[in-house]
Write an enzyme that holds these catalytic residues in place. Structure first.
Site, PDB file in Angstrom:
ATOM      1  NE  ARG A 239     173.198  14.705  72.559  1.00 45.07           N
ATOM      2  CZ  ARG A 239     173.628  15.023  71.340  1.00 45.07           C
ATOM      3  NH1 ARG A 239     172.761  15.174  70.363  1.00 45.07           N
ATOM      4  NH2 ARG A 239     174.915  15.144  71.099  1.00 45.07           N
TER       5      ARG A 239
ATOM      6  CB  SER B 220     178.370  16.609  75.252  1.00 38.98           C
ATOM      7  OG  SER B 220     178.825  16.608  73.933  1.00 38.98           O
TER       8      SER B 220
ATOM      9  CD  GLU C  40     174.554  15.139  75.871  1.00 39.54           C
ATOM     10  OE1 GLU C  40     174.736  15.940  74.965  1.00 39.54           O
ATOM     11  OE2 GLU C  40     175.062  14.005  75.890  1.00 39.54           O
TER      12      GLU C  40
HETATM   13  N1  EPU Z   1     183.785  24.916  70.211  1.00 40.35           N
HETATM   14  C1  EPU Z   1     184.739  25.702  70.810  1.00 40.35           C
HETATM   15  N2  EPU Z   1     185.514  25.149  71.786  1.00 40.35           N
HETATM   16  C2  EPU Z   1     185.404  23.870  72.157  1.00 40.35           C
HETATM   17  C3  EPU Z   1     184.421  23.058  71.550  1.00 40.35           C
HETATM   18  C4  EPU Z   1     183.615  23.606  70.580  1.00 40.35           C
HETATM   19  O1  EPU Z   1     184.895  26.876  70.485  1.00 40.35           O
HETATM   20  O2  EPU Z   1     186.147  23.464  73.047  1.00 40.35           O
HETATM   21  C5  EPU Z   1     182.913  25.512  69.169  1.00 40.35           C
HETATM   22  C6  EPU Z   1     183.566  25.582  67.812  1.00 40.35           C
HETATM   23  O3  EPU Z   1     183.221  26.811  67.259  1.00 40.35           O
HETATM   24  C7  EPU Z   1     182.870  24.499  67.014  1.00 40.35           C
HETATM   25  C8  EPU Z   1     181.513  24.442  67.662  1.00 40.35           C
HETATM   26  O4  EPU Z   1     181.746  24.754  69.030  1.00 40.35           O
HETATM   27  O5  EPU Z   1     182.786  24.840  65.679  1.00 40.35           O
HETATM   28  C9  EPU Z   1     180.845  23.096  67.564  1.00 40.35           C
HETATM   29  O6  EPU Z   1     181.737  22.115  68.086  1.00 40.35           O
HETATM   30  P1  EPU Z   1     181.569  20.562  67.741  1.00 40.35           P
HETATM   31  O7  EPU Z   1     181.414  20.386  66.286  1.00 40.35           O
HETATM   32  O8  EPU Z   1     182.666  19.829  68.426  1.00 40.35           O
HETATM   33  O9  EPU Z   1     180.180  20.210  68.364  1.00 40.35           O
HETATM   34  P2  EPU Z   1     179.557  20.473  69.801  1.00 40.35           P
HETATM   35  O10 EPU Z   1     178.426  21.400  69.670  1.00 40.35           O
HETATM   36  O11 EPU Z   1     180.644  20.859  70.753  1.00 40.35           O
HETATM   37  C10 EPU Z   1     177.841  18.521  69.541  1.00 40.35           C
HETATM   38  C11 EPU Z   1     177.397  17.334  70.337  1.00 40.35           C
HETATM   39  C12 EPU Z   1     178.431  16.212  70.269  1.00 40.35           C
HETATM   40  C13 EPU Z   1     178.593  15.829  68.818  1.00 40.35           C
HETATM   41  C14 EPU Z   1     179.060  17.069  68.041  1.00 40.35           C
HETATM   42  C15 EPU Z   1     179.179  16.830  66.559  1.00 40.35           C
HETATM   43  C16 EPU Z   1     175.990  18.241  72.089  1.00 40.35           C
HETATM   44  C17 EPU Z   1     175.862  18.559  73.532  1.00 40.35           C
HETATM   45  N3  EPU Z   1     177.164  17.728  71.710  1.00 40.35           N
HETATM   46  O12 EPU Z   1     179.037  19.019  70.179  1.00 40.35           O
HETATM   47  O13 EPU Z   1     177.900  15.095  70.974  1.00 40.35           O
HETATM   48  O14 EPU Z   1     179.551  14.795  68.664  1.00 40.35           O
HETATM   49  O15 EPU Z   1     178.073  18.134  68.214  1.00 40.35           O
HETATM   50  O16 EPU Z   1     177.920  16.736  65.990  1.00 40.35           O
HETATM   51  O17 EPU Z   1     175.045  18.458  71.329  1.00 40.35           O
HETATM   52  C18 EPU Z   1     177.870  13.873  73.021  1.00 40.35           C
HETATM   53  O18 EPU Z   1     176.668  14.070  73.050  1.00 40.35           O
HETATM   54  O19 EPU Z   1     178.464  13.227  73.924  1.00 40.35           O
HETATM   55  C19 EPU Z   1     178.659  14.451  71.929  1.00 40.35           C
HETATM   56  C20 EPU Z   1     179.981  14.354  71.893  1.00 40.35           C
END
Ligand code: EPU
Length: 338
Positions: free
Chosen positions: A164, A238, A334
């Site tokens: 990012r 995010s 972010e």
């Molecule tokens: N999780 C939780 N609770 C929540 C959300 C997530 O426990 O409310 C945990 C779960 O264990 C899950 C893990 O976090 O397995 C990862 O969650 P997710 O796959 O939703 O990904 P993220 O790390 O929350 C990142 C990006 C997203 C992107 C997703 C999928 C960042 C800051 N965010 O989210 O990007 O869509 O991965 O690749 O890196 C954005 O930038 O606006 C965005 C949505």
């Protein structure tokens, strides 16, 4: 080219915050932009370039000129047996470019389907999702310095891409406007589908070989289920980045929370999903008056209607304090805050 005064930006940011710009102009090509930058009365005025406004939180009126980048066009400018160079205007909706690529079976950006925003904003924060990042297909970009009007091409190595991160978000913030982005897409796509939930969904299809259309359909479905539609509920995806911590700190946390999820990084740190940290602190689905934390994804803050940027920011501060108190980890925003 029409310069509007005291213009509401409510429809120009996906949080739907009602602030005003002292001046506002929409540009459709590089000539418009050069003409604008040559106006002596605008020389010293602060300038903010807006794409889709999907990664910004306004906390006050903008005391300068907002330049809405609407440069159109998607064009294949070179191809051989393996690759294709696609040149796209910075004002094109990012998802339209993904749909163009998927329809032509050009691989490399299918995992980035349904990310809000424009093509010009994509390199600024090196957008990423489900195991892919923009930098993996990025070739180069063209842009113009806001002070001198000088045109320049940035090759990939010059963009300082990171998680990012890019030069456009740091050294060149408010100094540069991206006009065209060139991506190198693959004619023999090599889909990336190791990211947990995608693999599970693909298994259900019972197929030997997956097309990039299969993958992009699945990702679009997962995103729709987990992320709120900004046209229905104001949000900017995010709100925080996923923090990276030292291995030692991670092992200490794991003793207390054996279920803590993590991702490894190439530089010996451990990345923790901020959504998990926020959920563990009890914020998921919480609503305080007109702002809240999304029910399905704790990383997303939402405007239930008529919230101010300050309302959202104060919720973000409270979340940051509780994550520090509970886990000793400082979250970084972010979204860009103005
Ligand atoms: N999780 C939780 N609770 C929540 C959300 C997530 O426990 O409310 C945990 C779960 O264990 C899950 C893990 O976090 O397995 C990862 O969650 P997710 O796959 O939703 O990904 P993220 O790390 O929350 C990142 C990006 C997203 C992107 C997703 C999928 C960042 C800051 N965010 O989210 O990007 O869509 O991965 O690749 O890196 C954005 O930038 O606006 C965005 C949505």
């Amino acid at each position: 080219m029409k310069i509007e005064k005291n213009k509401s930006l409510k429809n120009n940011n996906t949080f739907g915050i009602d602030v005003r710009a002292r001046e506002y102009v929409e540009i459709y090509d590089e000539e418009d932009l050069k003409q604008l930058l040559s106006l002596s009365e605008l020389k010293d005025e602060p300038k903010l370039v807006l794409g889709g406004g999907s990664n910004i939180l306004f906390t006050q009126d903008y005391n300068g000129i907002v330049i809405k980048n609407s440069i159109p066009g998607i064009k294949i400018i070179f191809e051989n047996e393996k690759h294709c160079l696609v040149k796209t205007g910075a004002g094109v909706i990012w998802n339209d470019l993904v749909l163009f690529a998927v329809e032509k079976n050009l691989g490399g950006i299918e995992n980035l389907i349904a990310i809000p925003g424009t093509v010009g904003a994509a390199p600024v924060q090196n957008i990423g999702a489900y195991g892919e990042e923009l930098q993996n297909t990025f070739h180069s970009l063209k842009g113009i310095f806001l002070d001198s009007g000088k045109e320049i091409v940035f090759e990939k190595e010059e963009c300082k891409f990171g998680y990012r991160e890019s030069i456009f978000k740091n050294e060149l913030k408010e100094k540069f406007i991206i006009t065209y982005v060139i991506l190198e897409l693959y004619k023999n796509p090599q889909p990336v589908f190791n990211y947990g939930p995608i693999k599970n969904e693909l298994d259900k299809l019972n197929k030997e070989i997956f097309s990039i259309k299969d993958i992009s359909d699945i990702i679009a479905k997962i995103r729709n289920e987990k992320l709120p539609d900004p046209t229905a509920i104001g949000n900017a995806g995010s709100f925080f980045q996923n923090p990276e911590i030292d291995k030692e700190q991670f092992l200490e946390l794991k003793k207390e929370h054996p279920e803590i999820p993590c991702f490894t990084t190439p530089h010996d740190k451990v990345k923790i999903p901020a959504g998990w940290l926020i959920e563990k602190c009890g914020w998921k689905g919480k609503r305080i008056q007109n702002v809240g934390v999304h029910e399905e994804q704790a990383l997303v803050l939402v405007n239930y209607g008529n919230a101010t940027g300050a309302n959202i920011l104060s919720l973000a501060q409270e979340i940051k304090i509780s994550v520090i108190k509970t886990f000793g980890i400082e979250l970084t925003e972010e979204v860009n805050i103005y």
